[in-house]
Write a protein that holds these residues in place. Structure first.
Motif, mmCIF file in Angstrom:
data_model
loop_
_atom_site.group_PDB
_atom_site.id
_atom_site.type_symbol
_atom_site.label_atom_id
_atom_site.label_comp_id
_atom_site.label_asym_id
_atom_site.label_seq_id
_atom_site.Cartn_x
_atom_site.Cartn_y
_atom_site.Cartn_z
ATOM 1 N N VAL A 1 0.888 -1.068 0.146
ATOM 2 C CA VAL A 1 -0.004 -0.067 -0.237
ATOM 3 C C VAL A 1 0.891 1.331 -0.064
ATOM 4 O O VAL A 1 0.764 2.075 -0.722
ATOM 5 N N ALA A 2 1.799 1.242 0.901
ATOM 6 C CA ALA A 2 2.909 2.240 0.906
ATOM 7 C C ALA A 2 3.612 2.606 -0.357
ATOM 8 O O ALA A 2 3.832 3.584 -0.841
ATOM 9 N N LEU B 1 1.186 4.399 -2.882
ATOM 10 C CA LEU B 1 1.026 5.686 -2.522
ATOM 11 C C LEU B 1 2.262 6.552 -2.792
ATOM 12 O O LEU B 1 2.243 7.678 -3.122
ATOM 13 N N THR B 2 3.420 5.867 -2.294
ATOM 14 C CA THR B 2 4.509 6.936 -2.589
ATOM 15 C C THR B 2 5.717 6.606 -3.673
ATOM 16 O O THR B 2 6.080 7.412 -4.349
#
Length: 69
Positions: A22-23, A26-27
């Motif tokens: 997920v991170a 997102l990044t």
């Protein structure tokens, strides 16, 4: 004891992998890929230990010799 260790290993590895994916989405930070890999390897190790643990409990008993005539 081994079953509990497998449970915790799979739980923590899956949580690590999910959070890292997920991170990463997102990044896009490249170092997060190593956390995804670490989580996946933890899951693989947990699956292998699960199979080993079940193998000792579920293996078939030795076959009886056929009756002689």
């Amino acid at each position: 004891e081994l079953a509990e260790a497998v449970y915790w290993l799979m739980t923590l590895a899956t949580a690590l992998r999910a959070a890292a994916e997920v991170a990463l989405g997102l990044t896009g930070a490249p170092p997060l890929r190593w956390l995804v890999v670490a989580g996946g390897l933890g899951q693989l190790l947990g699956a292998g230990l699960f199979v080993l643990n079940m193998w000792w409990r579920v293996r078939m008993p030795p076959a009886a010799a056929p009756p002689s005539r």
